[in-house]
Enzyme design. Sequence first.
Site, short mmCIF file in Angstrom:
data_model
loop_
_atom_site.label_atom_id
_atom_site.label_comp_id
_atom_site.label_asym_id
_atom_site.label_seq_id
_atom_site.Cartn_x
_atom_site.Cartn_y
_atom_site.Cartn_z
N ASN A 254 0.84 -1.20 0.00
CA ASN A 254 0.00 0.00 0.00
C ASN A 254 0.88 1.25 0.00
O ASN A 254 0.77 2.13 0.87
CB ASN A 254 -0.94 -0.01 1.21
CG ASN A 254 -2.20 0.81 0.96
OD1 ASN A 254 -2.33 1.47 -0.07
ND2 ASN A 254 -3.11 0.78 1.91
N HIS A 285 -8.39 3.59 8.36
CA HIS A 285 -8.91 2.31 7.88
C HIS A 285 -10.34 2.06 8.33
O HIS A 285 -11.12 1.44 7.59
CB HIS A 285 -8.02 1.16 8.34
CG HIS A 285 -6.83 0.92 7.45
ND1 HIS A 285 -5.62 1.56 7.63
CD2 HIS A 285 -6.68 0.14 6.35
CE1 HIS A 285 -4.77 1.16 6.70
NE2 HIS A 285 -5.38 0.30 5.91
#
Length: 411
Positions: A254, A285
Amino acid sequence: MVFAGLENMHKYCFIVTLGYLILCQITRVYVFDYGMYSADFTGPMMVITQKITSMAFEIHDGLAKRKEQLTPSQQYLAISRMPSLLEYLSYNCNFMGILAGPTCSYKDYMAFIEGTCYQPRHQENANGKENGKYKQCEPSSKNDVISKLCTCAISLAIYLSLCKFLPVERSVDDDFIKSTPFHLQVIYLYLAMLALRPKYYFVWTLADAINNAAGFGFNGYSKDGSPRWDLISNLRILDIEFATSFKMFLDNWNIQTAIWLKRVCYERCPFNPTAATFLLSAMWHGVYPGYYLTFVTGIGMTMAARAVRHNIRPYFLVSDWHKRIYDVITWAGTQVAISYTVVPFVLLAVGPSLKFYMSWYFWLHLLCLLVALALPVKRRKAREPQDNLQMDKQTDHNSTDTNCNQKDKAI
């Protein structure tokens, strides 16, 4: 951005956008069925949150700070005028990255829109020559797009083939814990995580391929003269699977989110930037407790891995043979540590996550605590501007000065 003062605009944007994202994620978790982990409206909002906050900090750097107050990467990314409404909406809501990203800097996006990322920086005369070589045409992304689509197909096939046979949830099954020797539980956990990762490889590689197909993502030329299309790539699969340190794994996983966290938090937080960065990542998140368990565990893992690297690694650099032994040991340790750390991220809930850690007697938590206390790590000195520039070139892959202009200025 328009109504707030330049001195505090970036703070207001950060608080409002992140707060609204968290509110939406709370709604998703507690209004919809708890434990539903699927693509939903918060996915695009996570990407837009990154873009809005990045732009706010870049505008603040360009309009409210002096040049000498900025690192070289911040100087390059700084926005010296307020974007128009069309530019703002185009950057945040373009069709290429609205669903899965990846995020990118405003300057790189505008260079793509204006076509300047393909142009040579220095032209000696009007006949199209550049430093004695003919001007390069716009490079084609066809081969890279085909390659990435093949990677998507392989990743999806692997995930669909293995995910049902190697579920992570089996690691907290009572019968599995009682009947399986511990060393086989470790191996199973590694294989289960290995089978889970292709899902992310598929999504991020497909998003990268979509941007490349539209012409966005050109990153200069490699040493052999071939064009690179990894400006906004989100992962490097081989570096992930063969990572020999916790940091190496995170640096290749990521990637664009890691760059965003670095630019808006790690480089700017005055106190304990490592812990602040992990906490921000957890908040971004979502609100599942498993996310916070994973990122809190990640803080300890990072500190312990840093201590091991600084204190033990030098003893294995005396010969190639010793270094190979060290690499094998650290590869195995990294894969186990990563698998152990991210179990709550997959299980989401507190109960199953703590049940897993208790079945392992929290031994990696305790080991990390002992290592961090026993092995000293020297406090890092403040980096000089040139050091920051070199680090950004290696990790961000996001500076147009080296990315997108000259074939003979290869990276």
